[in-house]
Design a protein around this motif. Structure first.
Motif, PDB file in Angstrom:
ATOM      1  N   UNK A 199      46.949 -58.867  98.557  1.00  0.00           N
ATOM      2  CA  UNK A 199      46.654 -60.195  98.348  1.00  0.00           C
ATOM      3  C   UNK A 199      48.079 -60.902  97.574  1.00  0.00           C
ATOM      4  N   UNK A 200      48.554 -60.128  96.666  1.00  0.00           N
ATOM      5  CA  UNK A 200      49.619 -60.912  96.042  1.00  0.00           C
ATOM      6  C   UNK A 200      51.010 -60.931  96.903  1.00  0.00           C
ATOM      7  N   UNK A 201      50.801 -59.561  98.088  1.00  0.00           N
ATOM      8  CA  UNK A 201      51.982 -59.792  98.574  1.00  0.00           C
ATOM      9  C   UNK A 201      52.089 -60.955  99.570  1.00  0.00           C
ATOM     10  N   UNK A 202      50.784 -61.209 100.221  1.00  0.00           N
ATOM     11  CA  UNK A 202      50.563 -62.187 100.839  1.00  0.00           C
ATOM     12  C   UNK A 202      50.800 -63.600 100.579  1.00  0.00           C
ATOM     13  N   UNK A 203      50.343 -63.887  99.134  1.00  0.00           N
ATOM     14  CA  UNK A 203      50.848 -64.812  98.423  1.00  0.00           C
ATOM     15  C   UNK A 203      52.176 -65.146  98.035  1.00  0.00           C
ATOM     16  N   UNK A 204      52.977 -64.127  98.077  1.00  0.00           N
ATOM     17  CA  UNK A 204      54.546 -64.208  98.089  1.00  0.00           C
ATOM     18  C   UNK A 204      55.281 -64.713  99.401  1.00  0.00           C
ATOM     19  N   UNK A 205      54.483 -64.155 100.307  1.00  0.00           N
ATOM     20  CA  UNK A 205      55.015 -64.471 101.702  1.00  0.00           C
ATOM     21  C   UNK A 205      54.650 -66.001 101.963  1.00  0.00           C
ATOM     22  N   UNK A 206      53.231 -66.228 101.412  1.00  0.00           N
ATOM     23  CA  UNK A 206      52.857 -67.681 101.588  1.00  0.00           C
ATOM     24  C   UNK A 206      53.954 -68.650 100.936  1.00  0.00           C
ATOM     25  N   UNK A 207      54.255 -68.323  99.631  1.00  0.00           N
ATOM     26  CA  UNK A 207      55.004 -68.980  98.728  1.00  0.00           C
ATOM     27  C   UNK A 207      56.415 -69.217  99.595  1.00  0.00           C
ATOM     28  N   UNK A 208      56.956 -68.230  99.943  1.00  0.00           N
ATOM     29  CA  UNK A 208      58.187 -68.207 100.753  1.00  0.00           C
ATOM     30  C   UNK A 208      58.183 -69.162 101.935  1.00  0.00           C
ATOM     31  N   UNK A 232      59.445 -74.367 104.365  1.00  0.00           N
ATOM     32  CA  UNK A 232      59.047 -75.541 105.110  1.00  0.00           C
ATOM     33  C   UNK A 232      59.312 -76.777 104.224  1.00  0.00           C
ATOM     34  N   UNK A 233      59.146 -76.669 103.124  1.00  0.00           N
ATOM     35  CA  UNK A 233      59.539 -77.799 102.131  1.00  0.00           C
ATOM     36  C   UNK A 233      60.989 -78.195 102.110  1.00  0.00           C
ATOM     37  N   UNK A 234      61.990 -77.029 102.251  1.00  0.00           N
ATOM     38  CA  UNK A 234      63.415 -77.392 102.383  1.00  0.00           C
ATOM     39  C   UNK A 234      63.521 -77.990 103.778  1.00  0.00           C
ATOM     40  N   UNK A 257      58.562 -86.214 102.670  1.00  0.00           N
ATOM     41  CA  UNK A 257      58.346 -85.898 101.036  1.00  0.00           C
ATOM     42  C   UNK A 257      57.433 -84.718 100.914  1.00  0.00           C
ATOM     43  N   UNK A 258      57.814 -84.119 100.042  1.00  0.00           N
ATOM     44  CA  UNK A 258      57.043 -82.961  99.603  1.00  0.00           C
ATOM     45  C   UNK A 258      56.021 -83.152  98.426  1.00  0.00           C
ATOM     46  N   UNK A 259      54.827 -83.453  98.494  1.00  0.00           N
ATOM     47  CA  UNK A 259      53.840 -83.620  97.518  1.00  0.00           C
ATOM     48  C   UNK A 259      53.308 -82.252  96.966  1.00  0.00           C
ATOM     49  N   UNK A 310      52.308 -75.783  95.100  1.00  0.00           N
ATOM     50  CA  UNK A 310      51.497 -74.770  95.713  1.00  0.00           C
ATOM     51  C   UNK A 310      52.089 -73.222  95.731  1.00  0.00           C
ATOM     52  N   UNK A 311      53.678 -73.405  95.775  1.00  0.00           N
ATOM     53  CA  UNK A 311      54.407 -72.107  95.543  1.00  0.00           C
ATOM     54  C   UNK A 311      54.411 -71.588  94.246  1.00  0.00           C
TER      55      UNK A 311
END
Length: 184
Positions: free
Chosen positions: A39-48, A53-55, A64-66, A71-72
């Motif tokens: 799950x942590x690996x999935x969280x890291x991929x999700x953060x990336x 997406x934000x950039x 805007x990125x609220x 979340x990351x």
């Protein structure tokens, strides 16, 4: 110096096979750690993905990125603290071993045990303070001061839970040599 997993050494749960409660706790923690790592690996991929997406959203669409940065950060905090017990089970935390060559095997085993006891004391205090922080954030309804305003109890609970798991892992490493098991 940093320790990585040593492939020829048995798992902590099998080291304590003579002591059933310790072995059961070791196996349960090992299973829990392996699930958390996925799950942590999935969280890291999700953060990336979220940060990318934000950039792109800001650069291409001037949107805007609220919520993206926060979340990351929540995902990274969760992944970092929740996997600390797994890293400790592999002896992957940084360790200074300047005295290893100077000490006898017995003295080195005592040194390692004392380091584990000191680490446990620090992590137990950290876990206790993290749980009080999480409780306070939940009871007071604390939220971040961003426009998105997610509850701060989320990262605090992840931090407290991760530190608690780390304490259990270190406690196992303290108990195993006392029950006649081999130190990992």
């Amino acid at each position: 110096m940093m320790h990585g997993p040593v492939p020829d050494q048995p798992d902590t749960a099998s080291i304590a096979a003579g002591n059933t409660p310790v072995a059961l706790l070791g196996r349960a923690l090992s299973i829990c750690n392996n699930i958390i790592v996925v799950f942590a690996a999935l969280a890291l991929v999700a953060a990336c993905v979220i940060l990318s997406y934000s950039v792109l959203g800001r650069a291409l669409f001037h949107s805007p990125n609220y919520w993206q940065d926060e979340a990351a950060v929540f995902l990274l905090v969760g992944a970092t603290f929740m996997t600390s017990a797994y890293v400790q089970s592999q002896r992957g935390h940084v360790s200074i071993e300047a005295f290893v060559g100077l000490l006898s095997a017995r003295a080195n085993a005592i040194r390692l045990w004392l380091v584990d006891v000191a680490s446990f004391a620090f992590c137990a205090f950290f876990a206790w303070k993290s749980w009080t922080l999480a409780h306070e954030a939940y009871v007071d309804g604390q939220v971040s001061n961003s426009m998105w305003s997610p509850p701060l109890a989320i990262p605090y609970v992840l931090m407290a839970l991760g530190m608690t798991l780390l304490c259990v892992q270190i406690l196992l490493q303290i108990i195993i040599p006392l029950t006649g098991g081999a130190r990992r």
